[in-house]
Write an enzyme that holds these catalytic residues in place. Structure first.
Site, mmCIF file in Angstrom:
data_model
loop_
_atom_site.group_PDB
_atom_site.id
_atom_site.type_symbol
_atom_site.label_atom_id
_atom_site.label_comp_id
_atom_site.label_asym_id
_atom_site.label_seq_id
_atom_site.Cartn_x
_atom_site.Cartn_y
_atom_site.Cartn_z
ATOM 1 N N GLU A 191 8.443 25.288 -17.118
ATOM 2 C CA GLU A 191 9.717 26.014 -16.975
ATOM 3 C C GLU A 191 9.897 26.993 -18.127
ATOM 4 O O GLU A 191 9.320 26.822 -19.190
ATOM 5 C CB GLU A 191 10.882 25.005 -17.010
ATOM 6 C CG GLU A 191 11.585 24.801 -15.688
ATOM 7 C CD GLU A 191 12.446 25.985 -15.244
ATOM 8 O OE1 GLU A 191 12.186 27.143 -15.621
ATOM 9 O OE2 GLU A 191 13.389 25.724 -14.485
ATOM 10 N N LYS A 218 17.811 24.314 -24.517
ATOM 11 C CA LYS A 218 19.155 24.474 -25.094
ATOM 12 C C LYS A 218 19.869 23.134 -24.948
ATOM 13 O O LYS A 218 20.668 22.963 -24.024
ATOM 14 C CB LYS A 218 19.948 25.508 -24.289
ATOM 15 C CG LYS A 218 19.728 26.945 -24.637
ATOM 16 C CD LYS A 218 20.845 27.765 -23.993
ATOM 17 C CE LYS A 218 20.346 28.977 -23.311
ATOM 18 N NZ LYS A 218 21.372 29.718 -22.575
ATOM 19 N N ASP A 266 15.362 36.630 -17.767
ATOM 20 C CA ASP A 266 16.054 37.878 -17.447
ATOM 21 C C ASP A 266 17.552 37.801 -17.684
ATOM 22 O O ASP A 266 18.146 36.727 -17.748
ATOM 23 C CB ASP A 266 15.839 38.220 -15.966
ATOM 24 C CG ASP A 266 16.645 37.294 -15.046
ATOM 25 O OD1 ASP A 266 16.448 36.064 -15.128
ATOM 26 O OD2 ASP A 266 17.496 37.799 -14.283
ATOM 27 N N PHE A 286 22.637 33.243 -24.856
ATOM 28 C CA PHE A 286 21.920 33.702 -23.671
ATOM 29 C C PHE A 286 20.723 34.535 -24.082
ATOM 30 O O PHE A 286 20.863 35.571 -24.711
ATOM 31 C CB PHE A 286 22.838 34.492 -22.729
ATOM 32 C CG PHE A 286 22.221 34.655 -21.379
ATOM 33 C CD1 PHE A 286 22.311 33.635 -20.438
ATOM 34 C CD2 PHE A 286 21.496 35.794 -21.058
ATOM 35 C CE1 PHE A 286 21.697 33.752 -19.193
ATOM 36 C CE2 PHE A 286 20.879 35.924 -19.813
ATOM 37 C CZ PHE A 286 20.993 34.898 -18.890
ATOM 38 N N VAL A 287 19.527 34.030 -23.737
ATOM 39 C CA VAL A 287 18.306 34.685 -24.201
ATOM 40 C C VAL A 287 17.549 35.376 -23.062
ATOM 41 O O VAL A 287 17.696 35.014 -21.895
ATOM 42 C CB VAL A 287 17.371 33.682 -24.909
ATOM 43 C CG1 VAL A 287 17.968 33.219 -26.217
ATOM 44 C CG2 VAL A 287 17.049 32.488 -24.007
ATOM 45 N N LYS A 318 11.193 32.848 -11.292
ATOM 46 C CA LYS A 318 10.207 33.793 -11.786
ATOM 47 C C LYS A 318 10.013 33.616 -13.284
ATOM 48 O O LYS A 318 9.009 34.018 -13.848
ATOM 49 C CB LYS A 318 10.690 35.246 -11.543
ATOM 50 C CG LYS A 318 10.958 35.568 -10.103
ATOM 51 C CD LYS A 318 11.660 36.946 -9.993
ATOM 52 C CE LYS A 318 12.040 37.214 -8.563
ATOM 53 N NZ LYS A 318 13.166 38.175 -8.512
ATOM 54 N N GLY A 319 11.012 33.007 -13.916
ATOM 55 C CA GLY A 319 11.042 32.948 -15.378
ATOM 56 C C GLY A 319 9.851 32.276 -16.031
ATOM 57 O O GLY A 319 9.449 32.643 -17.125
HETATM 58 P P1 IMP Z 1 19.803 24.960 -15.713
HETATM 59 O O1 IMP Z 1 19.781 24.467 -14.295
HETATM 60 O O2 IMP Z 1 21.214 25.186 -16.184
HETATM 61 O O3 IMP Z 1 19.020 24.118 -16.679
HETATM 62 O O4 IMP Z 1 19.241 26.415 -15.692
HETATM 63 C C1 IMP Z 1 17.937 26.681 -15.617
HETATM 64 C C2 IMP Z 1 17.696 28.120 -15.237
HETATM 65 O O5 IMP Z 1 18.784 28.988 -15.589
HETATM 66 C C3 IMP Z 1 16.529 28.631 -16.013
HETATM 67 O O6 IMP Z 1 15.318 28.333 -15.369
HETATM 68 C C4 IMP Z 1 16.828 30.115 -16.104
HETATM 69 O O7 IMP Z 1 16.339 30.774 -14.969
HETATM 70 C C5 IMP Z 1 18.336 30.202 -16.150
HETATM 71 N N1 IMP Z 1 18.837 30.305 -17.543
HETATM 72 C C6 IMP Z 1 19.459 29.369 -18.278
HETATM 73 N N2 IMP Z 1 19.748 29.808 -19.521
HETATM 74 C C7 IMP Z 1 19.275 31.069 -19.567
HETATM 75 C C8 IMP Z 1 19.233 32.068 -20.623
HETATM 76 O O8 IMP Z 1 19.690 31.888 -21.766
HETATM 77 N N3 IMP Z 1 18.647 33.242 -20.287
HETATM 78 C C9 IMP Z 1 18.106 33.497 -19.054
HETATM 79 N N4 IMP Z 1 18.109 32.597 -18.069
HETATM 80 C C10 IMP Z 1 18.685 31.397 -18.317
HETATM 81 MG MG MG Z 2 13.836 29.280 -14.472
#
Ligand code: IMP
Ligand code: MG
Length: 175
Positions: free
Chosen positions: A97, A129, A157, A150-151, A41-42
């Site tokens: 994304e 990040k 969310d 963590f944002v 949803k982000g």
């Molecule tokens: P990844 O697979 O670790 O790259 O994570 C991607 C997903 O994790 C993102 O699309 C977000 O939904 C969630 N996520 C990662 N970091 C954060 C954050 O700092 N705040 C909120 N959601 C996060």
């Molecule tokens: Mg996401």
């Protein structure tokens, strides 16, 4: 300490950056139609704002992939909760994304989408990040590189809260 949100990137700054990205994408896709794929949803707030700033023809589709539970730590488990409605065959695809953290979600997703024969496929993320990267993912358009915090806000969310904040902030006062 009570839970609160500290502003990291304010609303005007986010808007300005999205306007720039929209212009850049419009130039790069001149004469083409761009097929935006929102990762729910982000990604939804970012994709809507971005789409409004793109001047070439745009089509949109949505999918939901998750590697996260309700907390702040990655489970490493990625699943498709909702697939796309339309084919990618012959389309110039731009995956949109909210954030790339470990890169696990995108690594998995891009692999699946590439097998559906898009004409081209690029990746656009509002936030990156890089310090947290576990999987190597090539990102074509980045809104902001941020530190390992963590944002929330602008679609992101914490336990399903704060997605509606019009800025990007850091949650404080949580374990
Ligand atoms: P990844 O697979 O670790 O790259 O994570 C991607 C997903 O994790 C993102 O699309 C977000 O939904 C969630 N996520 C990662 N970091 C954060 C954050 O700092 N705040 C909120 N959601 C996060
Ligand atoms: Mg996401």
């Amino acid at each position: 300490m009570a839970e609160s949100v500290r502003v990291l990137v304010d609303e005007a700054e986010v808007a300005k950056r999205i306007e720039y990205l929209g212009k850049k994408i419009s130039e790069d896709y001149a004469g083409k139609q761009v097929h935006l794929i929102c990762v729910l949803k982000g990604g939804v707030f970012f994709m809507c704002e971005l789409a409004k700033r793109i001047s070439v023809p745009v089509s949109m589709d949505f999918m939901s992939v998750s590697s996260y539970g309700d907390g702040t730590a990655s489970s490493g488990v990625v699943k498709i909760a909702k697939d796309l409605d339309e084919t990618l065959e012959g389309k110039d695809v731009l995956v949109v994304e909210d954030i790339i953290d470990s890169g696990r979600t995108l690594y998995y997703l891009l692999d699946i989408l590439a097998k559906r024969n898009p004409k081209s496929m690029k990746l656009c993320t509002l936030l990156d990040k890089p310090d947290r990267r576990v999987r190597d993912v090539k990102v074509d358009y980045v809104g902001f590189e941020i530190p390992d915090e963590f944002v929330v806000g602008y679609g992101l969310d914490y336990a399903q809260k704060y997605r509606n904040l019009p800025y990007i902030g850091v949650v404080e006062g949580v374990e």
